[in-house]
Design a protein around this motif. Structure first.
Motif, PDB file in Angstrom:
ATOM      1  N   UNK A   1       5.608   3.913 -60.318  1.00  0.00           N
ATOM      2  CA  UNK A   1       4.753   4.781 -59.646  1.00  0.00           C
ATOM      3  C   UNK A   1       5.675   5.865 -59.411  1.00  0.00           C
ATOM      4  N   UNK A   2       6.946   5.963 -59.516  1.00  0.00           N
ATOM      5  CA  UNK A   2       7.811   7.099 -59.396  1.00  0.00           C
ATOM      6  C   UNK A   2       8.807   6.890 -60.556  1.00  0.00           C
ATOM      7  N   UNK A   3       9.789   7.981 -60.715  1.00  0.00           N
ATOM      8  CA  UNK A   3      10.914   7.875 -61.816  1.00  0.00           C
ATOM      9  C   UNK A   3      10.590   8.568 -63.000  1.00  0.00           C
ATOM     10  N   UNK A   4      11.295   8.220 -64.139  1.00  0.00           N
ATOM     11  CA  UNK A   4      11.205   8.956 -65.241  1.00  0.00           C
ATOM     12  C   UNK A   4      11.478   8.216 -66.733  1.00  0.00           C
ATOM     13  N   UNK A   5      10.798   8.697 -67.699  1.00  0.00           N
ATOM     14  CA  UNK A   5      11.065   7.980 -69.252  1.00  0.00           C
ATOM     15  C   UNK A   5      11.649   9.182 -69.896  1.00  0.00           C
ATOM     16  N   UNK A   6      12.293   8.824 -70.816  1.00  0.00           N
ATOM     17  CA  UNK A   6      12.815   9.653 -72.096  1.00  0.00           C
ATOM     18  C   UNK A   6      12.683   8.981 -73.325  1.00  0.00           C
ATOM     19  N   UNK A   7      12.022   9.791 -74.079  1.00  0.00           N
ATOM     20  CA  UNK A   7      11.284   9.109 -75.471  1.00  0.00           C
ATOM     21  C   UNK A   7      11.842  10.207 -76.521  1.00  0.00           C
ATOM     22  N   UNK A   8      12.040   9.307 -77.712  1.00  0.00           N
ATOM     23  CA  UNK A   8      12.140   9.918 -78.952  1.00  0.00           C
ATOM     24  C   UNK A   8      10.667  10.227 -79.478  1.00  0.00           C
ATOM     25  N   UNK A   9       9.957  11.356 -79.408  1.00  0.00           N
ATOM     26  CA  UNK A   9       8.938  11.483 -80.014  1.00  0.00           C
ATOM     27  C   UNK A   9       8.970  11.327 -81.476  1.00  0.00           C
ATOM     28  N   UNK A  10       7.738  10.710 -82.260  1.00  0.00           N
ATOM     29  CA  UNK A  10       7.613  10.710 -83.848  1.00  0.00           C
ATOM     30  C   UNK A  10       7.954  12.047 -84.208  1.00  0.00           C
ATOM     31  N   UNK A  11       8.023  13.108 -83.754  1.00  0.00           N
ATOM     32  CA  UNK A  11       8.685  14.093 -84.542  1.00  0.00           C
ATOM     33  C   UNK A  11      10.124  14.639 -84.408  1.00  0.00           C
ATOM     34  N   UNK A  12      10.638  13.632 -83.652  1.00  0.00           N
ATOM     35  CA  UNK A  12      12.001  13.723 -83.534  1.00  0.00           C
ATOM     36  C   UNK A  12      12.638  14.527 -82.278  1.00  0.00           C
ATOM     37  N   UNK A  13      11.558  14.955 -81.514  1.00  0.00           N
ATOM     38  CA  UNK A  13      12.066  15.612 -80.488  1.00  0.00           C
ATOM     39  C   UNK A  13      12.291  14.859 -79.225  1.00  0.00           C
ATOM     40  N   UNK A  14      13.131  15.174 -78.514  1.00  0.00           N
ATOM     41  CA  UNK A  14      13.458  14.191 -77.187  1.00  0.00           C
ATOM     42  C   UNK A  14      12.340  14.782 -75.986  1.00  0.00           C
ATOM     43  N   UNK A  15      11.681  13.651 -75.498  1.00  0.00           N
ATOM     44  CA  UNK A  15      10.798  14.039 -74.521  1.00  0.00           C
ATOM     45  C   UNK A  15      10.952  13.416 -73.136  1.00  0.00           C
ATOM     46  N   UNK A  16      10.732  14.202 -72.067  1.00  0.00           N
ATOM     47  CA  UNK A  16      11.045  13.503 -70.592  1.00  0.00           C
ATOM     48  C   UNK A  16       9.901  13.631 -69.937  1.00  0.00           C
ATOM     49  N   UNK A  17       9.513  12.903 -68.973  1.00  0.00           N
ATOM     50  CA  UNK A  17       8.354  12.655 -68.259  1.00  0.00           C
ATOM     51  C   UNK A  17       8.601  11.891 -67.073  1.00  0.00           C
ATOM     52  N   UNK A  18       8.812  12.771 -65.938  1.00  0.00           N
ATOM     53  CA  UNK A  18       8.756  11.988 -64.573  1.00  0.00           C
ATOM     54  C   UNK A  18       7.288  11.521 -64.163  1.00  0.00           C
ATOM     55  N   UNK A  19       7.380  10.682 -63.353  1.00  0.00           N
ATOM     56  CA  UNK A  19       5.658   9.955 -63.029  1.00  0.00           C
ATOM     57  C   UNK A  19       5.001  11.049 -62.419  1.00  0.00           C
ATOM     58  N   UNK A  20       3.958  11.156 -62.687  1.00  0.00           N
ATOM     59  CA  UNK A  20       2.900  12.292 -62.246  1.00  0.00           C
ATOM     60  C   UNK A  20       2.965  13.459 -63.173  1.00  0.00           C
TER      61      UNK A  20
END
Length: 153
Positions: free
Chosen positions: A51-70
């Motif tokens: 319910x808090x925190x962050x993810x870092x994802x390699x999108x399918x298009x090759x970009x780096x995506x960051x998303x904190x909760x909310x």
């Protein structure tokens, strides 16, 4: 370390108070030719979110995506890492409202954004590398080396 979608291995690091810094850097080297496998969107690289925190994802298009909760500071790099070469990825974060977070690829700013609200780490949540307890993103198809998590900029 090597992660493959067909064999969703992961490295899990136990929660520790030293990982709860409101400002810091998450950085690692990665090598990827792209994403494949399950999930809805890209491949999970770093997950420390409930319910808090962050993810870092390699999108399918090759970009780096960051998303904190909310979704208070969700953004992606302009440059890509899915070219079968090694890349240094650094995410410098500031959890304060209006705090600026920056994605660096190979030492160069690729994107930065101010947060629309404050966010924080889930104190008891482990760090997951390469695969996540959250099935939304697939397993990483990357090779990694030298992951670091620092409190200082």
């Amino acid at each position: 370390m090597e992660f493959a979608a067909a064999d969703p291995d992961q490295i899990a690091v136990a929660a520790d108070p030293d990982f709860n810094s409101a400002q810091g850097t998450i950085m690692f080297w990665m090598h990827s030719a792209g994403t494949t496998g399950g999930g809805n969107e890209g491949a999970m690289l770093f997950d420390r979110r409930s319910d808090q925190g962050l993810v870092i994802v390699q999108h399918n298009d090759g970009t780096i995506f960051v998303q904190p909760s909310g979704g208070v500071n969700t953004f992606s790099s302009f440059d890509t890492v899915s070219d079968d070469y090694w890349h240094h990825v650094a995410f410098v974060y500031d959890q304060r409202s209006n705090g600026v977070s920056t994605i660096y690829l190979d030492g160069v700013v690729s994107a930065e954004q101010a947060s629309t609200d404050a966010w924080s780490w889930p104190a008891a949540q482990k760090i997951e590398l390469g695969h996540s307890h959250d099935g939304y993103c697939g397993a990483s198809m990357a090779r990694w080396t030298t992951c670091a998590f620092t409190a200082a900029r």
